[in-house]
Write a protein that holds these residues in place. Structure first.
Motif, PDB file in Angstrom:
ATOM      1  N   PRO A 283       0.818  -1.223   0.000  1.00 33.50           N
ATOM      2  CA  PRO A 283       0.000   0.000   0.000  1.00 33.50           C
ATOM      3  C   PRO A 283       0.849   1.270   0.000  1.00 33.50           C
ATOM      4  O   PRO A 283       0.517   2.242  -0.684  1.00 33.50           O
ATOM      5  N   VAL A 284       1.942   1.265   0.767  1.00 30.43           N
ATOM      6  CA  VAL A 284       2.817   2.443   0.816  1.00 30.43           C
ATOM      7  C   VAL A 284       3.515   2.625  -0.523  1.00 30.43           C
ATOM      8  O   VAL A 284       3.620   3.745  -1.040  1.00 30.43           O
ATOM      9  N   ALA A 285       4.012   1.527  -1.087  1.00 26.35           N
ATOM     10  CA  ALA A 285       4.682   1.612  -2.378  1.00 26.35           C
ATOM     11  C   ALA A 285       3.732   2.120  -3.462  1.00 26.35           C
ATOM     12  O   ALA A 285       4.123   2.908  -4.330  1.00 26.35           O
ATOM     13  N   ALA A 286       2.479   1.677  -3.405  1.00 24.28           N
ATOM     14  CA  ALA A 286       1.502   2.127  -4.406  1.00 24.28           C
ATOM     15  C   ALA A 286       1.257   3.624  -4.285  1.00 24.28           C
ATOM     16  O   ALA A 286       1.129   4.327  -5.300  1.00 24.28           O
ATOM     17  N   HIS A 287       1.176   4.137  -3.053  1.00 19.06           N
ATOM     18  CA  HIS A 287       0.982   5.577  -2.882  1.00 19.06           C
ATOM     19  C   HIS A 287       2.186   6.351  -3.409  1.00 19.06           C
ATOM     20  O   HIS A 287       2.031   7.350  -4.133  1.00 19.06           O
ATOM     21  N   ALA A 288       3.396   5.896  -3.055  1.00 22.72           N
ATOM     22  CA  ALA A 288       4.597   6.582  -3.531  1.00 22.72           C
ATOM     23  C   ALA A 288       4.673   6.534  -5.048  1.00 22.72           C
ATOM     24  O   ALA A 288       5.051   7.515  -5.706  1.00 22.72           O
ATOM     25  N   PHE A 315      11.219  -5.329  -9.926  1.00 22.01           N
ATOM     26  CA  PHE A 315      11.685  -6.479  -9.155  1.00 22.01           C
ATOM     27  C   PHE A 315      10.708  -6.869  -8.056  1.00 22.01           C
ATOM     28  O   PHE A 315      10.902  -7.884  -7.382  1.00 22.01           O
ATOM     29  N   ARG A 316       9.673  -6.063  -7.839  1.00 26.17           N
ATOM     30  CA  ARG A 316       8.716  -6.375  -6.787  1.00 26.17           C
ATOM     31  C   ARG A 316       7.776  -7.493  -7.245  1.00 26.17           C
ATOM     32  O   ARG A 316       7.476  -7.622  -8.441  1.00 26.17           O
ATOM     33  N   PRO A 317       7.268  -8.292  -6.301  1.00 30.63           N
ATOM     34  CA  PRO A 317       6.390  -9.400  -6.692  1.00 30.63           C
ATOM     35  C   PRO A 317       4.956  -8.980  -6.984  1.00 30.63           C
ATOM     36  O   PRO A 317       4.211  -9.750  -7.587  1.00 30.63           O
ATOM     37  N   GLU A 318       4.555  -7.757  -6.538  1.00 30.92           N
ATOM     38  CA  GLU A 318       3.152  -7.343  -6.716  1.00 30.92           C
ATOM     39  C   GLU A 318       2.898  -6.995  -8.183  1.00 30.92           C
ATOM     40  O   GLU A 318       3.419  -6.003  -8.701  1.00 30.92           O
ATOM     41  N   ARG A 319       2.090  -7.802  -8.831  1.00 30.83           N
ATOM     42  CA  ARG A 319       1.835  -7.588 -10.256  1.00 30.83           C
ATOM     43  C   ARG A 319       1.160  -6.247 -10.514  1.00 30.83           C
ATOM     44  O   ARG A 319       1.391  -5.612 -11.544  1.00 30.83           O
ATOM     45  N   LYS A 320       0.326  -5.815  -9.576  1.00 28.10           N
ATOM     46  CA  LYS A 320      -0.390  -4.560  -9.775  1.00 28.10           C
ATOM     47  C   LYS A 320       0.582  -3.378  -9.863  1.00 28.10           C
ATOM     48  O   LYS A 320       0.412  -2.479 -10.699  1.00 28.10           O
ATOM     49  N   LEU A 321       1.605  -3.379  -9.015  1.00 26.72           N
ATOM     50  CA  LEU A 321       2.587  -2.295  -9.044  1.00 26.72           C
ATOM     51  C   LEU A 321       3.400  -2.340 -10.332  1.00 26.72           C
ATOM     52  O   LEU A 321       3.678  -1.292 -10.946  1.00 26.72           O
ATOM     53  N   ARG A 323       2.508  -3.599 -13.224  1.00 29.18           N
ATOM     54  CA  ARG A 323       1.651  -3.214 -14.337  1.00 29.18           C
ATOM     55  C   ARG A 323       1.476  -1.688 -14.368  1.00 29.18           C
ATOM     56  O   ARG A 323       1.550  -1.064 -15.448  1.00 29.18           O
ATOM     57  N   ALA A 324       1.261  -1.087 -13.207  1.00 29.71           N
ATOM     58  CA  ALA A 324       1.090   0.368 -13.152  1.00 29.71           C
ATOM     59  C   ALA A 324       2.361   1.086 -13.607  1.00 29.71           C
ATOM     60  O   ALA A 324       2.289   2.125 -14.288  1.00 29.71           O
ATOM     61  N   GLN A 325       3.523   0.542 -13.260  1.00 28.67           N
ATOM     62  CA  GLN A 325       4.772   1.176 -13.670  1.00 28.67           C
ATOM     63  C   GLN A 325       4.961   1.095 -15.177  1.00 28.67           C
ATOM     64  O   GLN A 325       5.402   2.058 -15.813  1.00 28.67           O
ATOM     65  N   LEU A 326       4.610  -0.035 -15.750  1.00 32.67           N
ATOM     66  CA  LEU A 326       4.738  -0.157 -17.211  1.00 32.67           C
ATOM     67  C   LEU A 326       3.768   0.770 -17.930  1.00 32.67           C
ATOM     68  O   LEU A 326       4.102   1.343 -18.979  1.00 32.67           O
ATOM     69  N   VAL A 327       2.562   0.932 -17.373  1.00 28.45           N
ATOM     70  CA  VAL A 327       1.609   1.881 -17.963  1.00 28.45           C
ATOM     71  C   VAL A 327       2.169   3.303 -17.906  1.00 28.45           C
ATOM     72  O   VAL A 327       2.081   4.079 -18.866  1.00 28.45           O
ATOM     73  N   LEU A 328       2.756   3.653 -16.750  1.00 25.72           N
ATOM     74  CA  LEU A 328       3.354   4.987 -16.606  1.00 25.72           C
ATOM     75  C   LEU A 328       4.465   5.198 -17.634  1.00 25.72           C
ATOM     76  O   LEU A 328       4.535   6.256 -18.284  1.00 25.72           O
TER      77      LEU A 328
END
Length: 905
Positions: A283-288, A315-321, A323-328
């Motif tokens: 959750p913190v990583a997603a906000h940052a 390198f993080r295991p959370e697919r949602k993060l 995916r969001a980074q690739l979209v960005l």
């Protein structure tokens, strides 16, 4: 800090005053104690203290009585007032024996408030240095600190006590905000709040996300200027950077969001956001990440910083993060194509992600933004990274980069399985009574395992037969610490005997030894089994264990046994036939009357799979000329019977089992053991009970060490609770179940299938361990487990996401072929039932694990119903992974690949 100034030598307190104070303390008249001590000198107070100390010892003997609870507040106040040293006063105030019945803080402040301010500050520091579990009231510490005029000691205990007092001091007409405004040292305490770990759940209570919350109150205090905004924001970000448990991070993240940082405040903390996105919890990583995304789209994050962020997030295991980074990155590169040179090498880190869907997203970014004018060194770096892509994407990447695809010729797959666990040989019983007492003490403290329990049990029987008084002397320190030996709890010894005779709980390791020790001392009498029986599958497992213990307890006093026949030879519970014959010879020589339940348990444990050793032991047993020798010889030469037939039944979403009678057990067993022969019916297979929570469950497998299937059939419902009811812990027994020396049948495999879908990660890990051990032993039926898993997923007893996580973990250890052989049987039925419009949630993850295993092992052939899923329209995870698996199964087989017939179902 200094203590109070030395005074004149101690003089005796006036007898009338001392008597009056003691009388008031005994009567619990605290106000009278304060009045009597008001005019007494320091010397007289010190002279009175020894009498108060003796009264404290007297009251401690019956600490839970009504008289003690009434007297303690007055004693608490008098003892603090009659001492002059800061250390002594702090120790008295925080004493554990008066923790739950203290004087009110206002009374203590009145008694101590006229002391020297430096002395008061010293007392406060010593109280605050104690752990919060000492339960020193915040009102007392803060009141004394206010009188001392010194800075408050913002220790862990002080801050926790403050938070606790704010939470508990609720009135109908006030809020947390009102209570915080009333705190004179608010700024110091709030600053310490951010430095204190483990307060998240406290700050989340009692309102949670309601209107009256800590985060809302702190935001209001910042908004109105009571708290400095810059300092609060800095403290909040620093707290998130320091890390901590998930609840703490959630609370401070909530506060940071409520503070609604301005763009200028966010821009000044780019390095902090990078650190949080890299190492913070999801959750913190997603906000940052969201903050950095907004800054990047406004052009306020340099390509170098964006590349650093991408390197970390991918390198993080959370697919949602990810995916969001690739979209960005896609949006940034569309806006500024010149950043491709710095950003695309970071995008290539996604080529190595374990999720092939994200690998494909990263490859699409490269395809879209590489450009024909890309530098050769950039292309070379991307081509090298493309070697991490799954086989289905490598050829596509080679075309994009204009390079020759590397030949896909992996060497033959080598399956990696753990070494087969070897059972431990049980050591002889402790040779001395003192050594035995030490082992029993350790066993009662830790719970121990079956081997430790059986060894200590055999030692207790042997020493009771050899010299009962010596044994009692050695066990005295152990017995004195047991709950049933507490004279305050059981003043009448008959109450102890009645407690054990009327017990309504199943015996476990600790309860069994309590019964034996209480019987040995004469405090209890074992007259038969009294634990509750019910229509559950566990009754036939608990009764043999309990009945043997009760039989031993009866014989301890009436006719001590020289040894136990059923003590196993190995940690699995197996008893070597030759050792059992040796024990029967000893009992015949001593003229011992055989204990029937103990002998029946020995028959169930004796090894029969080694027919040579069993035949030799049978001849020796028959030559004994005793009834037990004849029975043992007959049992050792009886041919092994097949396992009872298993049938399945469905209860709600669960798949359970019923069994016929177990014909492969001796017929002449005592009644408690005869229950193991009985069929397992639908009523017992369905029934809930509390036996699973008994510590005796580890002993169930030792009842039938060569027939784990009979035990597993009675545990299927327990294992189903890990998946269906989200229970924690049932799967811990699975590794022991598969280590048993008998064959694993249908019930064992169904237990494993439930464990793969367990709610909690530790249960899934235990199941993975069991799965790999069973495969290493050669006892795993891959098709049976796959069919069971598919059936449970279709019935919605097991969630496919959980099963995929467990199987992915198993494959990551190197057991790719094992996992593939399970999934090749599970998947066709799931794909056949696939709804045309709404795919089963999580099925794509199972396909991803299957595709990974197929690629690693080189499996080839046709998987029924896979083509229909792969030919569906769209790019959902299910469709992309179905296509990946089809590609792996239909491309040319690499060297060492599996034959096509291996894939046929």
């Amino acid at each position: 800090m200094t203590t109070a100034t030395k005074t004149a030598p101690t003089t005796a307190a006036p007898a009338p005053v001392a008597a009056a104070v003691l009388d008031a303390v005994r009567g619990g008249r605290t106000a009278e104690v304060v009045r009597l001590l008001d005019g007494v000198t320091d010397a007289e107070r010190r002279a009175l203290f020894p009498a108060l100390k003796e009264l404290r010892k007297e009251l401690r003997a019956a600490r839970w009585s009504a008289e003690v609870r009434r007297a303690h507040p007055a004693l608490h106040a008098a003892g603090a007032a009659c001492q002059t040293g800061a250390v002594a006063v702090a120790s008295w105030l925080a004493a554990s024996d008066m923790r739950w019945s203290q004087a009110r803080p206002a009374v203590l402040i009145d008694l101590l408030g006229d002391r020297d301010p430096r002395w008061l500050a010293d007392v406060v520091e010593r109280l605050a240095a104690r752990p919060f579990t000492a339960r020193v009231p915040y009102e007392l510490m803060s009141g004394l600190a206010r009188l001392s005029g010194a800075p408050i000691p913002t220790t862990d205990a002080y801050v926790r006590a403050w938070v606790d007092s704010v939470n508990r001091a609720r009135r109908r007409d006030d809020t947390i905000l009102d209570r915080l405004r009333a705190e004179p040292r608010l700024r110091e305490l709030v600053a310490a709040l951010f430095r204190t770990d483990g307060l998240g759940s406290w700050l989340d209570w009692p309102s949670g996300d309601g209107p009256d919350t800590w985060t809302g109150a702190l935001y209001r205090l910042v908004a109105d200027g009571t708290l400095d905004r810059a300092a609060t924001v800095d403290a909040c970000v620093a707290r998130l950077l320091r890390g901590g448990n998930v609840v703490d991070q959630r609370i401070f993240l909530r506060l940071l969001r409520e503070l609604a940082l301005t763009r200028e405040e966010e821009r000044g903390r780019v390095s902090d956001w990078l650190a949080l996105a890299t190492d913070g919890p999801a959750p913190v990583a997603a906000h940052a990440q969201s903050v950095l995304s907004a800054l990047a789209l406004d052009g306020e994050v340099s390509p170098r910083h964006l590349a650093e962020l991408t390197d970390a997030v991918l390198f993080r295991p959370e697919r949602k993060l990810v995916r969001a980074q690739l979209v960005l990155l896609g949006k940034v590169l569309t806006r500024d194509p010149s950043a491709a040179g710095e950003v695309l090498p970071a995008v290539a880190q996604g080529f190595g992600h374990e999720d092939s869907d994200l690998q494909e997203r990263a490859l699409k970014l490269v395809e879209r933004h590489l450009g024909e004018a890309a530098a050769p060194e950039l292309r070379a770096g991307l081509a090298e990274a493309a070697g991490q892509l799954v086989p289905a994407l490598r050829t596509r990447a080679a075309r994009t980069l204009g390079v020759t695809p590397a030949p896909q010729e992996p060497a033959g797959h080598t399956e990696v399985l753990p070494p087969v666990p070897r059972p431990d040989r049980l050591a002889p019983a402790p040779g001395s009574a003192v050594e035995l007492a030490e082992e029993i003490s350790a066993l009662l403290a830790s719970g121990g395992d079956v081997a430790t329990f059986e060894r200590a049990l055999d030692g207790l029987v042997r020493h009771a037969h050899r010299d009962r008084q010596e044994l009692l002397t050695a066990l005295e320190p152990v017995i004195s610490r047991r709950w049933w030996a507490d004279p305050q709890r059981f003043r009448d010894r008959n109450a102890v005997a009645s407690y054990f005779e009327r017990r309504h709980f199943p015996l476990d390791t600790g309860g069994g030894f309590d019964l034996l020790l209480a019987t040995l001392t004469g405090a209890a009498r074992a007259r038969g089994s009294h634990s509750p029986a019910g229509p559950c599958a566990h009754d036939s497992l608990t009764r043999p264990f309990e009945s043997r213990l009760e039989e031993i307890a009866r014989r301890l006093l009436d006719d001590p046994l020289p040894l136990l026949l059923a003590t196993p030879s190995w940690s699995t519970g197996v008893l070597e036939p030759g050792e059992l014959v040796d024990r029967l010879e000893t009992c015949r020589r001593l003229g011992t009357r055989i204990a029937p339940v103990d002998f029946g348990q020995a028959l169930l444990r004796v090894r029969r799979t080694d027919r040579g050793a069993a035949g030799t032991a049978a001849e020796r047993a028959a030559a004994l000329g005793t009834e037990e020798g004849t029975r043992l010889a007959a049992w050792l030469t009886t041919p092994e019977a097949p396992l009872p037939r298993v049938s399945r039944l469905t209860s709600d979403t669960r798949v359970l089992v019923e069994t016929e009678a177990a014909t492969g057990l001796p017929e002449d067993l005592p009644e408690p053991l005869r229950r193991l022969r009985a069929p397992l019916g639908a009523d017992r297979a369905r029934g809930y009970c509390y036996h699973w929570y008994s510590g005796a469950r580890q002993h169930w497998l030792a009842l039938l060490p060569e027939q784990p299937e009979l035990v597993a059939a009675r545990m299927v419902r327990d294992l189903s609770m890990a998946a269906v009811d989200d229970e924690r812990g049932p799967c811990a027994i699975l590794p022991r179940l598969v280590e048993a020396e008998g064959p694993a049948g249908e019930s064992v495999h169904l237990c494993l299938a439930y464990g793969l879908g367990a709610r909690h990660a530790e249960d899934r890990l235990a199941t993975v361990d069991a799965l790999l051990v069973l495969a290493a032993r050669g006892g795993l039926d891959h098709g049976q487990l796959g069919a069971d898993l598919g059936e449970l997923v279709r019935s919605e007893a097991v969630k496919p996401l959980r099963a995929a996580d467990a199987l992915r973990t198993a494959a990551a250890t190197g057991a790719h072929r094992t996992v593939w052989l399970v999934l090749r049987r599970a998947l066709p039925g799931l794909l056949a039932d696939l709804d045309a419009s709404v795919p089963a949630r999580g099925l794509g993850d199972l396909l991803a694990v299957a595709a990974e295993c197929a690629e690693r092992t080189g499996a080839r052939g046709d998987l029924p119903h896979l083509a229909r899923a792969a030919d569906r329209r769209g790019a959902s995870r299910l469709v992309t992974q179905a296509r990946r698996l089809r590609h792996a199964l239909t491309d040319g087989a690499p060297a060492g690949g599996a034959r096509a017939e291996e894939v046929a179902v």
